[in-house]
Design a protein around this motif. Structure first.
Motif, PDB file in Angstrom:
ATOM      1  N   UNK A   1      44.953 -19.920 -33.511  1.00  0.00           N
ATOM      2  CA  UNK A   1      46.407 -19.749 -33.623  1.00  0.00           C
ATOM      3  C   UNK A   1      46.968 -19.040 -32.400  1.00  0.00           C
ATOM      4  N   UNK A   2      46.948 -19.694 -31.237  1.00  0.00           N
ATOM      5  CA  UNK A   2      47.526 -19.065 -30.050  1.00  0.00           C
ATOM      6  C   UNK A   2      49.046 -19.000 -30.171  1.00  0.00           C
ATOM      7  N   UNK A   3      49.677 -18.003 -29.560  1.00  0.00           N
ATOM      8  CA  UNK A   3      51.136 -17.932 -29.604  1.00  0.00           C
ATOM      9  C   UNK A   3      51.754 -18.992 -28.704  1.00  0.00           C
ATOM     10  N   UNK A   4      53.023 -19.273 -28.904  1.00  0.00           N
ATOM     11  CA  UNK A   4      53.719 -20.168 -27.994  1.00  0.00           C
ATOM     12  C   UNK A   4      53.989 -19.439 -26.679  1.00  0.00           C
ATOM     13  N   UNK A   5      54.207 -20.208 -25.633  1.00  0.00           N
ATOM     14  CA  UNK A   5      54.431 -19.624 -24.313  1.00  0.00           C
ATOM     15  C   UNK A   5      55.682 -18.730 -24.294  1.00  0.00           C
ATOM     16  N   UNK A   6      56.782 -19.244 -24.793  1.00  0.00           N
ATOM     17  CA  UNK A   6      58.020 -18.462 -24.749  1.00  0.00           C
ATOM     18  C   UNK A   6      57.901 -17.189 -25.567  1.00  0.00           C
ATOM     19  N   UNK A   7      57.288 -17.267 -26.731  1.00  0.00           N
ATOM     20  CA  UNK A   7      57.081 -16.091 -27.569  1.00  0.00           C
ATOM     21  C   UNK A   7      56.244 -15.055 -26.829  1.00  0.00           C
ATOM     22  N   UNK A   8      55.199 -15.483 -26.136  1.00  0.00           N
ATOM     23  CA  UNK A   8      54.349 -14.557 -25.387  1.00  0.00           C
ATOM     24  C   UNK A   8      55.117 -13.906 -24.244  1.00  0.00           C
ATOM     25  N   UNK A   9      55.928 -14.685 -23.526  1.00  0.00           N
ATOM     26  CA  UNK A   9      56.702 -14.135 -22.408  1.00  0.00           C
ATOM     27  C   UNK A   9      57.698 -13.094 -22.902  1.00  0.00           C
TER      28      UNK A   9
END
Length: 251
Positions: free
Chosen positions: A44-52
């Motif tokens: 369950x990796x986070x989405x890119x925008x959520x991580x940024x």
């Protein structure tokens, strides 16, 4: 992902961030780095925008923490030393037992929609804790399941350069730089309000037709020192906060 060239504390980022000098006195100071660790579980990796966005909020959480701001705070000296040199940030990834070991070290964990990022007080460039130095820098390749929603114009937006390809780790560090530049420009009341709002912000890629206007608007601009991935002097992020926007020409 190493990313540098936010400015020394006290220098106006709206002006000085416009140029990366070839000989910078900050390079003569002892070099520190702000470690950030993003949790990336295989299932369950986070989405890119959520991580940024979560990385940017984590930087703000540390900058506003009493352990960093109080004169005798346990992180205050490290933060001052870090801000007196180049403002380096490095993002590493962890999962499972690695994440649990990292979470046991002094620092702050900030949660996004699904992302988790832990930020630690600055450390010497060659003095990482053993629990963090083993973590991988590469492999922070994250994607969004679809186009992010439109950014809320009533809240801060960190605009990414549409012409630069950056790994998620690199972009997370750059978003952290942009948030930090905005933080430095705001007054105490604006900082307090932002903190009370949970450091709400958006990270979005700017429309190519609008990017040039953003970089010349008077808003804080991050220029990368070029240690990794992109050319020195590249504009990476424009920090657009409503209270800053009102002081400058409409875009």
């Amino acid at each position: 992902m190493t990313s540098t060239d936010a400015l020394p504390h006290g220098e106006d980022p709206r002006e000085a961030a416009r140029e990366v000098p070839s000989e910078d006195p900050r390079d003569d100071a002892p070099q520190f780095v702000l470690p950030l660790v993003v949790r990336i579980e295989k299932a369950a990796p986070p989405s890119r925008t959520d991580a940024l966005q979560t990385a940017a909020r984590a930087v703000l959480a540390l900058l506003s923490d009493e352990r960093a701001t109080a004169e005798d705070g346990e992180w205050a000296r490290a933060v001052r030393d870090w801000q007196d040199a180049r403002i380096r940030k490095v993002v590493r990834r962890a999962r499972g037992a690695e994440w649990r070991k990292a979470a046991a070290l002094p620092g702050l964990t900030v949660a996004g929609e699904h992302a988790e990022v832990r930020v630690f007080p600055p450390v010497p460039l060659d003095g990482w804790p053993k629990e963090l130095v083993k973590l991988q820098v590469s492999g922070t390749d994250l994607d969004d399941p679809g186009p992010p929603a439109e950014a809320d114009p009533a809240r801060p937006v960190l605009w990414l350069n549409p012409d630069l390809a950056m790994s998620a780790g690199k972009a997370m560090a750059q978003a952290g730089h942009g948030a930090q530049l905005a933080w430095w420009v705001l007054d105490d009341a604006a900082r307090r309000a932002w903190r009370e709002d949970g450091f709400a912000l958006s990270v979005r890629t700017a429309d190519p037709a609008r990017w040039a206007a953003l970089t010349t608007s008077g808003l804080p601009v991050v220029r990368d020192a070029g240690f990794t991935e992109i050319a020195p002097g590249s504009c990476t992020v424009v920090a657009d906060h409503p209270l800053l926007r009102s002081c400058h020409t409409s875009l």
